[in-house]
Design a protein around this motif. Structure first.
Motif, mmCIF file in Angstrom:
data_model
loop_
_atom_site.group_PDB
_atom_site.id
_atom_site.type_symbol
_atom_site.label_atom_id
_atom_site.label_comp_id
_atom_site.label_asym_id
_atom_site.label_seq_id
_atom_site.Cartn_x
_atom_site.Cartn_y
_atom_site.Cartn_z
ATOM 1 N N ARG A 146 0.148 12.530 8.538
ATOM 2 C CA ARG A 146 -0.270 11.490 9.482
ATOM 3 C C ARG A 146 0.695 10.322 9.390
ATOM 4 N NH1 ARG A 146 -6.424 9.898 9.498
ATOM 5 N NH2 ARG A 146 -5.687 9.029 11.482
ATOM 6 N N LEU A 147 1.032 9.749 10.550
ATOM 7 C CA LEU A 147 1.954 8.627 10.588
ATOM 8 C C LEU A 147 1.182 7.326 10.394
ATOM 9 C CD1 LEU A 147 4.858 7.616 11.090
ATOM 10 C CD2 LEU A 147 4.262 7.446 13.524
ATOM 11 N N LYS A 148 1.652 6.519 9.417
ATOM 12 C CA LYS A 148 1.015 5.231 9.156
ATOM 13 C C LYS A 148 2.078 4.139 9.205
ATOM 14 C CE LYS A 148 -2.670 7.109 6.239
ATOM 15 N NZ LYS A 148 -3.796 6.661 7.076
ATOM 16 N N GLN A 149 1.656 2.961 9.576
ATOM 17 C CA GLN A 149 2.569 1.826 9.581
ATOM 18 C C GLN A 149 2.011 0.764 8.636
ATOM 19 O OE1 GLN A 149 3.539 -0.855 13.164
ATOM 20 N NE2 GLN A 149 5.342 0.480 13.045
ATOM 21 N N LEU A 150 2.849 0.397 7.653
ATOM 22 C CA LEU A 150 2.442 -0.576 6.641
ATOM 23 C C LEU A 150 3.241 -1.858 6.834
ATOM 24 C CD1 LEU A 150 2.545 1.792 3.513
ATOM 25 C CD2 LEU A 150 0.618 1.362 5.065
ATOM 26 N N LEU A 151 2.632 -2.970 6.424
ATOM 27 C CA LEU A 151 3.291 -4.269 6.512
ATOM 28 C C LEU A 151 3.618 -4.741 5.098
ATOM 29 C CD1 LEU A 151 4.083 -6.325 8.723
ATOM 30 C CD2 LEU A 151 1.928 -7.532 8.222
ATOM 31 N N MET A 152 4.887 -5.044 4.851
ATOM 32 C CA MET A 152 5.310 -5.434 3.506
ATOM 33 C C MET A 152 5.950 -6.812 3.516
ATOM 34 S SD MET A 152 7.560 -3.349 0.671
ATOM 35 C CE MET A 152 9.178 -3.519 1.385
ATOM 36 N N SER A 153 5.525 -7.654 2.577
ATOM 37 C CA SER A 153 6.111 -8.977 2.420
ATOM 38 C C SER A 153 7.351 -8.875 1.531
ATOM 39 C CB SER A 153 5.102 -9.934 1.784
ATOM 40 O OG SER A 153 3.981 -10.114 2.632
ATOM 41 N N VAL A 154 8.440 -9.391 1.990
ATOM 42 C CA VAL A 154 9.688 -9.377 1.227
ATOM 43 C C VAL A 154 9.609 -10.457 0.148
ATOM 44 C CG1 VAL A 154 12.191 -9.651 1.321
ATOM 45 C CG2 VAL A 154 10.958 -8.560 3.225
ATOM 46 N N THR A 197 8.054 -3.922 8.564
ATOM 47 C CA THR A 197 7.159 -2.779 8.756
ATOM 48 C C THR A 197 7.748 -1.525 8.107
ATOM 49 O OG1 THR A 197 8.201 -2.311 10.887
ATOM 50 C CG2 THR A 197 6.195 -3.648 10.900
ATOM 51 N N LEU A 198 6.887 -0.715 7.549
ATOM 52 C CA LEU A 198 7.271 0.554 6.953
ATOM 53 C C LEU A 198 6.594 1.671 7.725
ATOM 54 C CD1 LEU A 198 6.692 -0.297 3.152
ATOM 55 C CD2 LEU A 198 8.796 -0.572 4.480
ATOM 56 N N ASP A 199 7.361 2.604 8.238
ATOM 57 C CA ASP A 199 6.804 3.780 8.909
ATOM 58 C C ASP A 199 6.767 4.915 7.901
ATOM 59 O OD1 ASP A 199 6.416 2.829 11.647
ATOM 60 O OD2 ASP A 199 8.595 2.607 11.668
ATOM 61 N N VAL A 200 5.552 5.422 7.661
ATOM 62 C CA VAL A 200 5.322 6.346 6.556
ATOM 63 C C VAL A 200 4.565 7.573 7.053
ATOM 64 C CG1 VAL A 200 4.058 6.647 4.391
ATOM 65 C CG2 VAL A 200 5.303 4.529 4.820
ATOM 66 N N LEU A 201 4.997 8.753 6.601
ATOM 67 C CA LEU A 201 4.219 9.973 6.804
ATOM 68 C C LEU A 201 3.424 10.241 5.525
ATOM 69 C CD1 LEU A 201 6.750 12.380 8.566
ATOM 70 C CD2 LEU A 201 4.627 11.462 9.535
ATOM 71 N N ARG A 202 2.087 10.307 5.663
ATOM 72 C CA ARG A 202 1.214 10.553 4.513
ATOM 73 C C ARG A 202 0.220 11.647 4.893
ATOM 74 N NH1 ARG A 202 -1.746 5.341 2.751
ATOM 75 N NH2 ARG A 202 0.358 4.815 2.011
ATOM 76 N N HIS A 203 0.342 12.769 4.230
ATOM 77 C CA HIS A 203 -0.521 13.919 4.521
ATOM 78 C C HIS A 203 -0.519 14.261 6.009
ATOM 79 C CE1 HIS A 203 -1.794 13.736 0.417
ATOM 80 N NE2 HIS A 203 -2.428 12.586 0.553
ATOM 81 N N GLY A 221 0.793 -1.219 0.000
ATOM 82 C CA GLY A 221 0.000 0.000 0.000
ATOM 83 C C GLY A 221 0.824 1.267 0.000
ATOM 84 N N LEU A 222 2.116 1.159 -0.303
ATOM 85 C CA LEU A 222 2.963 2.341 -0.399
ATOM 86 C C LEU A 222 2.485 3.193 -1.580
ATOM 87 C CD1 LEU A 222 5.434 3.265 1.256
ATOM 88 C CD2 LEU A 222 6.893 2.309 -0.532
ATOM 89 N N GLN A 223 2.428 4.506 -1.388
ATOM 90 C CA GLN A 223 1.875 5.388 -2.411
ATOM 91 C C GLN A 223 2.873 6.463 -2.810
ATOM 92 O OE1 GLN A 223 -1.947 6.997 -1.264
ATOM 93 N NE2 GLN A 223 -2.685 5.016 -0.510
#
Length: 616
Positions: A581-589, A573-579, A539-541
């Motif tokens: 707001r801090l979001k945490q996404l889970l990514m499969s390697v 886990t990916l720590d992301v700032l989006r607009h 869900g990385l944008q």
């Protein structure tokens, strides 16, 4: 020839370097009971995007010969209407010239460059009237050594490179000769070509070339002139006919990092990095940047035939006021993109190893372009106005380049023709047919022109190939065709984001990430996300600010090295700032995919039937 013999006369003067201004006065000696309409094109031939050049016109006014004002009103974004008059009329306007590109106009203290589409207002219903252009030497301190570089025909006693008077037989000719004013280097070279004579008498044609270098450089100009001479001679031989030009300029604006090229009837405008031109210290090898420059020159010069004279029928009648759609750009840009690189080897400027490396890079670009599964090459051509020339971050997933895929189709077609004719014919014969039956006769090409040549004239069994290549998103049979000519196609994972392909690699990436990024004050900014990749699945944008991966702060320098430490099938886990707001996404390697192409030669004898490596 006096000024009075021209009913349309433009006077052009660079009036401000700091303000980037060009002053133009247009003298009109044609009376009009209804009032003339004046307009600028909305786009420039060779660059298929509405650019609205008229937006850069300022302070437009008109007056009679006696100095009294003539009413002028704007009808739309690019059209002005003069009041009825008996003439003569002078229209005065300024052009704001601050677009450092090959498509528009740019003025600064090193040089001034402009295309006629940005500077010369056209008179409706009088586009076929001859015009005079007076280029005035700027009365500004840095301009005392400025000269003129253009192929616009001379008028009166003006000589090449001089300020003074030039002429055009009609408006289309007027806007097809870009003009450079500046203190530049002009490196001349000639190409002498044998010419066929119906009487059987030997004859020769001499074309005078000049490489114009503006903006300062420290390059090996002797080497450049000799390499360009070989390339131009190759293109003359390709068409096996009297060349359509007697004088040609490679007008090159040099900067620190830019790139661009645009073809014209007897010149090209180029924008290039001065640091990528060859120095005297590099005489013993071919730098990658210089090879790219030669390929760019090769590309634009080939357009002298293949676009400027041979072109789609719909583009012949275009008035440049609105989009003109054609599904044929894959022929004109794609075929040219195939020949621009291979011509370096065929003219013995580079060896076949160098060409196969570049071809591997082209195949890599197509391999990494997920949009090839969604858009056909003919649709890409048709939609160039809104998709190819206005790309956003989704382009890699949704569109295919008619340059890149068109070049690969040209490769396949060339190899197919050679195989099906026992090597007696090639794509060269298609190019010559296009020139002899269309370009030379000024007859535009229909959409099915390649079918007519290959299926009907050559009678080759390639209908299925053309159907799949042009109207579907099926993969092209590149590997199988190359194998018939002694070349093996290999795929491997990429090394990193800077890996262009074309070469084997001692090390490659362990995992696939699936997103491009750039530096941020903290972390990185995501600039592109590829479909069906780990980043896409997480869900990385585009626009996300990725600040940490599995708890570790990331930068452009360490992001991938951290990511490659994990084993496939694990999750991070990916720590992301989006607009904000801090979001945490889970990514499969996921393990790295093989999206990078390189080629090796396995049979020199077979290769010789396509790429001769020794000059005979």
């Amino acid at each position: 020839m006096s000024h009075d013999s021209f009913d349309i006369h433009y006077t052009v003067n660079v009036s401000s370097l700091a303000g980037h201004l060009i002053d133009v006065s247009l003298h009109i000696n044609l009376p009009s009971n209804e009032g003339h309409e004046l307009s600028l094109p909305a786009w420039i031939p060779g660059s298929y995007m509405i650019r609205d050049f008229a937006k850069n016109l300022v302070e437009v006014s008109a007056k009679h010969k006696d100095g009294n004002a003539v009413e002028i009103r704007k009808l739309d974004k690019q059209t002005w209407k003069l009041a009825a008059n008996t003439g003569p009329i002078e229209v005065c306007y300024r052009v704001y010239a601050h677009d450092l590109s090959v498509r528009s106009a740019y003025v600064f203290d090193d040089f001034a460059f402009f295309n006629g589409t940005s500077v010369f207002l056209a008179l409706k219903n009088h586009r076929d009237v001859p015009s005079l252009v007076t280029l005035v030497k700027p009365q500004l301190a840095p301009c005392d050594k400025w000269r003129v570089a253009t192929t616009l025909p001379l008028a009166n006693t003006t000589k090449h490179h001089e300020f003074g008077e030039y002429q055009a037989k009609n408006y289309n000719e007027l806007i097809d000769h870009p003009i450079l004013l500046g203190n530049y280097d002009a490196i001349p070279f000639d190409v002498v070509t044998p010419v066929k004579q119906t009487e059987g008498v030997d004859a020769q044609h001499t074309c005078q070339f000049e490489l114009i270098l503006a903006g300062g450089h420290r390059s090996d100009t002797k080497r450049m002139a000799e390499d360009l001479r070989k390339l131009c001679a190759h293109h003359f031989a390709l068409f096996d006919d009297t060349p359509p030009v007697d004088r040609y300029l490679f007008i090159t604006m040099l900067t620190g990092k830019d790139f661009g090229g645009l073809e014209h009837i007897s010149s090209t405008a180029l924008l290039y990095s001065r640091d990528d031109l060859p120095s005297l210290a590099q005489a013993d090898h071919m730098p990658d940047g210089y090879r790219t420059f030669l390929s760019l020159c090769s590309h634009e010069f080939l357009h002298t035939w293949h676009v400027k004279r041979t072109r789609p029928a719909v583009l012949q009648a275009s008035e440049l006021s609105q989009e003109t759609y054609t599904p044929q750009l894959w022929i004109y840009e794609g075929f040219t993109s195939y020949y621009d690189d291979i011509s370096l080897t065929r003219s013995y400027v580079t060896g076949h190893e160098s060409y196969l490396e570049v071809l591997g890079q082209t195949l890599t670009r197509l391999e990494r372009n997920a949009g090839r599964f969604k858009q056909t090459v003919t649709d890409s051509s048709f939609d160039a106005w809104t998709k190819f020339y206005q790309q956003d971050a989704s382009a890699i997933n949704n569109i295919v380049s008619y340059y890149v895929k068109g070049a690969v189709i040209a490769l396949c077609l060339d190899l197919h023709i050679r195989m099906n004719t026992q090597h007696t014919k090639s794509l060269d014969d298609v190019m010559r047919y296009l020139w002899q039956h269309h370009g030379k006769k000024d007859q535009g090409t229909p959409d099915d022109i390649i079918h007519r040549i290959v299926l009907d004239d050559m009678a080759l069994p390639l209908a299925s190939f053309l159907q799949d290549a042009l109207y579907t998103t099926k993969e092209l049979p590149v590997a199988a065709l190359l194998n018939e000519f002694g070349v093996t196609l290999h795929k491997r994972p990429r090394i990193d984001g800077s890996d262009l392909g074309g070469k084997p690699a001692p090390r490659v990436a362990k995992n696939q990430f699936g997103a491009a990024f750039k530096a941020a004050d903290t972390g990185v900014i995501i600039t592109q996300v590829t479909e069906n990749s780990p980043a896409y699945g997480a869900g990385l944008q585009v626009g996300d600010q990725l600040i940490a991966l599995d708890g570790w702060q990331v930068t452009t320098g360490n992001l991938l090295s951290i990511y490659h430490q994990f084993s496939p099938s694990t999750q991070v886990t990916l720590d992301v700032l989006r607009h904000q707001r801090l979001k945490q996404l889970l990514m499969s390697v996921e393990a790295a995919i093989q999206d990078t192409v390189y080629l090796t030669v396995t049979d020199q004898a077979k290769l010789q039937k396509w790429l001769p490596s020794v000059k005979s």
